[in-house]
Design a protein around this motif. Sequence first.
Motif, short mmCIF file in Angstrom:
data_model
loop_
_atom_site.label_atom_id
_atom_site.label_comp_id
_atom_site.label_asym_id
_atom_site.label_seq_id
_atom_site.Cartn_x
_atom_site.Cartn_y
_atom_site.Cartn_z
N GLY A 129 0.80 -1.22 0.00
CA GLY A 129 0.00 0.00 0.00
C GLY A 129 0.83 1.27 0.00
O GLY A 129 0.33 2.35 0.32
N ALA A 130 2.11 1.16 -0.37
CA ALA A 130 3.01 2.33 -0.30
C ALA A 130 3.01 3.10 -1.62
O ALA A 130 2.84 2.53 -2.69
CB ALA A 130 4.42 1.87 0.02
N LYS A 131 3.23 4.40 -1.50
CA LYS A 131 3.42 5.24 -2.69
C LYS A 131 4.93 5.43 -2.87
O LYS A 131 5.58 6.07 -2.05
CB LYS A 131 2.74 6.59 -2.51
CG LYS A 131 2.88 7.49 -3.72
CD LYS A 131 2.13 8.78 -3.56
CE LYS A 131 2.24 9.73 -4.75
NZ LYS A 131 3.09 9.32 -5.85
N PRO A 132 5.52 4.86 -3.94
CA PRO A 132 6.97 4.95 -4.12
C PRO A 132 7.41 6.40 -4.38
O PRO A 132 6.69 7.16 -5.01
CB PRO A 132 7.24 4.12 -5.38
CG PRO A 132 5.99 3.37 -5.64
CD PRO A 132 4.87 4.11 -5.01
N ALA A 152 -1.46 1.98 -7.90
CA ALA A 152 -2.72 2.65 -7.53
C ALA A 152 -3.65 1.67 -6.84
O ALA A 152 -4.27 1.98 -5.82
CB ALA A 152 -3.38 3.24 -8.78
N LEU A 153 -3.74 0.46 -7.37
CA LEU A 153 -4.61 -0.55 -6.77
C LEU A 153 -4.15 -0.87 -5.35
O LEU A 153 -4.96 -0.95 -4.42
CB LEU A 153 -4.62 -1.83 -7.62
CG LEU A 153 -5.45 -2.98 -7.05
CD1 LEU A 153 -6.93 -2.65 -7.09
CD2 LEU A 153 -5.18 -4.29 -7.80
N GLY A 154 -2.85 -1.06 -5.18
CA GLY A 154 -2.30 -1.42 -3.87
C GLY A 154 -2.65 -0.38 -2.82
O GLY A 154 -3.05 -0.73 -1.69
N GLN A 155 -2.52 0.88 -3.18
CA GLN A 155 -2.86 1.93 -2.21
C GLN A 155 -4.36 1.96 -1.93
O GLN A 155 -4.78 2.16 -0.79
CB GLN A 155 -2.42 3.30 -2.74
CG GLN A 155 -0.92 3.51 -2.70
CD GLN A 155 -0.53 4.80 -3.40
OE1 GLN A 155 -0.77 5.89 -2.90
NE2 GLN A 155 0.05 4.67 -4.59
N ALA A 156 -5.15 1.75 -2.97
CA ALA A 156 -6.61 1.85 -2.81
C ALA A 156 -7.15 0.74 -1.91
O ALA A 156 -8.02 0.97 -1.07
CB ALA A 156 -7.29 1.80 -4.18
N ALA A 179 -16.23 -7.34 -0.52
CA ALA A 179 -16.07 -7.64 -1.94
C ALA A 179 -16.53 -6.49 -2.84
O ALA A 179 -15.81 -6.09 -3.76
CB ALA A 179 -16.82 -8.92 -2.29
N ASP A 180 -17.71 -5.95 -2.57
CA ASP A 180 -18.24 -4.89 -3.44
C ASP A 180 -17.33 -3.66 -3.42
O ASP A 180 -17.04 -3.06 -4.46
CB ASP A 180 -19.65 -4.49 -3.01
CG ASP A 180 -20.65 -5.59 -3.32
OD1 ASP A 180 -20.31 -6.47 -4.14
OD2 ASP A 180 -21.75 -5.59 -2.73
N GLN A 181 -16.88 -3.30 -2.21
CA GLN A 181 -15.99 -2.16 -2.08
C GLN A 181 -14.68 -2.39 -2.85
O GLN A 181 -14.20 -1.51 -3.57
CB GLN A 181 -15.70 -1.92 -0.58
CG GLN A 181 -14.69 -0.84 -0.29
CD GLN A 181 -15.22 0.55 -0.60
OE1 GLN A 181 -16.37 0.72 -1.01
NE2 GLN A 181 -14.37 1.54 -0.45
N LEU A 182 -14.12 -3.59 -2.74
CA LEU A 182 -12.87 -3.91 -3.44
C LEU A 182 -13.06 -3.82 -4.95
O LEU A 182 -12.22 -3.28 -5.67
CB LEU A 182 -12.37 -5.30 -3.04
CG LEU A 182 -11.80 -5.40 -1.62
CD1 LEU A 182 -11.66 -6.85 -1.18
CD2 LEU A 182 -10.46 -4.67 -1.53
N LEU A 183 -14.20 -4.33 -5.43
CA LEU A 183 -14.46 -4.29 -6.87
C LEU A 183 -14.58 -2.85 -7.36
O LEU A 183 -14.09 -2.49 -8.42
CB LEU A 183 -15.72 -5.09 -7.20
CG LEU A 183 -15.54 -6.62 -7.11
CD1 LEU A 183 -16.88 -7.33 -7.09
CD2 LEU A 183 -14.67 -7.12 -8.26
N ARG A 184 -15.23 -2.01 -6.56
CA ARG A 184 -15.34 -0.58 -6.92
C ARG A 184 -13.97 0.08 -6.98
O ARG A 184 -13.66 0.81 -7.92
CB ARG A 184 -16.22 0.16 -5.90
CG ARG A 184 -17.70 0.16 -6.21
CD ARG A 184 -18.43 1.18 -5.34
NE ARG A 184 -18.37 0.87 -3.92
CZ ARG A 184 -19.23 0.04 -3.30
NH1 ARG A 184 -20.21 -0.54 -3.98
NH2 ARG A 184 -19.12 -0.19 -2.01
N LEU A 185 -13.14 -0.18 -5.96
CA LEU A 185 -11.81 0.44 -5.92
C LEU A 185 -10.96 -0.02 -7.09
O LEU A 185 -10.21 0.76 -7.68
CB LEU A 185 -11.12 0.10 -4.59
CG LEU A 185 -11.76 0.74 -3.35
CD1 LEU A 185 -11.22 0.11 -2.08
CD2 LEU A 185 -11.54 2.25 -3.36
#
Length: 316
Positions: A77-80, A194-198, A269-275
Amino acid sequence: VDEFGLIAKYFSPLTKGYAGAHNLTDDAAFITPVAGKVLTVTTDTLVEGVHFLPHTAPDLVARKALRVNLSDLASKGAKPFAVMLNSVFPRDFGSDWIGRFAAGLSQDLDAFDCCLIGGDTVASVGPLTIGITAFGWSDPACCPHRSGAKAQDDIWVSGTIGDGGLGLLAAQGKLPDPGGALQSRYDLPEPRIALGQAIAPWVSAAMDISDGLLQDLGHIGKASGLGAEVFVSLIPLSASYGHSGYGGLAALTMGDDYELLFTAPADHADQLLRLAQTANVDITRIGRMMVPMGIICRDQDGQDVTPLRRGWQHFS
Ligand code: ADP
Ligand code: MG
């Protein structure tokens, strides 16, 4: 050009004026902490003949070395923001090769909004070896570990699985690859930053897949004290992978995916799919964590089809 000339000419510009890098003219770099953030650090080394084929284009070597590190940061979840480069160049590499290497590194540092803050440059008689250490900032409340999975959590993966592994076969001339789609996945993995941070606030465990999905899921299982069930028919495969004649089971043990593997409670699950949609990456549920230890693969009929070899290991 001598060592210091190389650094000044090719690498100093890649600091992009980062103050703590002192234009690569000091003994060490200085990183000023960002208030409220955790400094997340990772390192990975690529060796010619092990992680990339001999005579790979210099810009691709640099870009892959950077990307595999950014993939690790993404999983946490890091921003390089910065990297260090330890380069072991064969003695006969000239400034032309190193210049093209630096150009590739520069291109991807720009693409991923990072700069170079230091490193080491040595010449050797051994194979080309590139080590990168990458630094990112994380939110302390959401730093996913491998150890946080809970029984009954869903298991998810990003993107498609197996393309990188087939890309290596294609690069070796062992598999047709019209259009080069598979090989490009091997040469240039896409770190899911982007996905990792979200998703970081919503996952119970996360890692990036580099040595085979099954083996890497085994790491989450072991760290979390759990087992897992994976449904082979759910493994997301690309069209190119589908055309290759390999099945979903083979994809589970191939290396070089650099996709995210994560677990989360079913009600996220729904939240992850949205992100994931916002991050423009597909994610797919492939199984669930279970109390009995061990990883089991099941086919459509529920039969156990677990392969013996689970992934890539350096010492076996
Ligand atoms: P020392 O001998 O004190 O270890 P070096 O002469 O190896 O220092 O390096 C001088 C400076 O150049 C340092 O700031 C180092 O981080 C940087 N540097 C050396 N090689 C690289 C490289 N390949 N990429 C980025 N920075 C480098
Ligand atoms: Mg040195």
